[in-house]
Design a protein around this motif. Structure first.
Motif: not given
Length: 148
Positions: A128-148
């Motif tokens: 009976g629960a839900k999760v709201a989520w978001m991705e936080i890219l680090t300095a070395s992160g780039g585009a194209g990181v897979a979604k959850r």
């Protein structure tokens, strides 16, 4: 914290006093300890707070904030006790609406969208629960990181 590792930031109930300020401080400290760049921390806390504020307004506790390590990012999650999954706004994933075109309510999700660039959402969490989520890219992160 290795890839796929999870850290609990804070767990609280609807009776916790000063929960808003405590949430922001706990998240800011966790991101700092995980060596997220300072310029990213402020925006990440603002966007994460918008998801958290929605949970506080629309669900009852208990609540739980977590960070999950990915290769070049962290996933911020806020879990609440409401199983209802909100509809994603039409601006999600690059829609054309601007802040001025949005109704009075729902502007906070524009902040999340601007920060996460489409890498955010809601998912059921069982029991009976839900999760709201978001991705936080680090300095070395780039585009194209897979979604959850």
């Amino acid at each position: 914290m290795r890839d796929g590792g999870q850290v609990l930031i804070w767990r609280w109930t609807g009776r916790t006093h000063h929960d808003a300020s405590q949430c922001r401080v706990a998240l800011r400290c966790a991101l700092h300890e995980l060596r997220i760049p300072d310029e990213t921390i402020g925006e990440a806390v603002m966007a994460a707070w918008e998801l958290t504020a929605n949970a506080l307004e629309h669900a009852h506790g208990p609540y739980e904030m977590r960070l999950i390590r990915k290769r070049s990012s962290f996933i911020f999650e806020i879990q609440d006790s409401n199983s209802f999954l909100p509809a994603m706004p039409s601006s999600h994933n690059g829609g054309a609406k601007t802040l001025m075109e949005l109704p009075e309510r729902g502007r906070g999700l524009q902040i999340v969208e601007a920060f996460a660039r489409g890498r955010w959402g809601f998912r059921p969490s069982g029991g009976g629960a839900k999760v709201a989520w978001m991705e936080i890219l680090t300095a070395s992160g780039g585009a194209g990181v897979a979604k959850r």
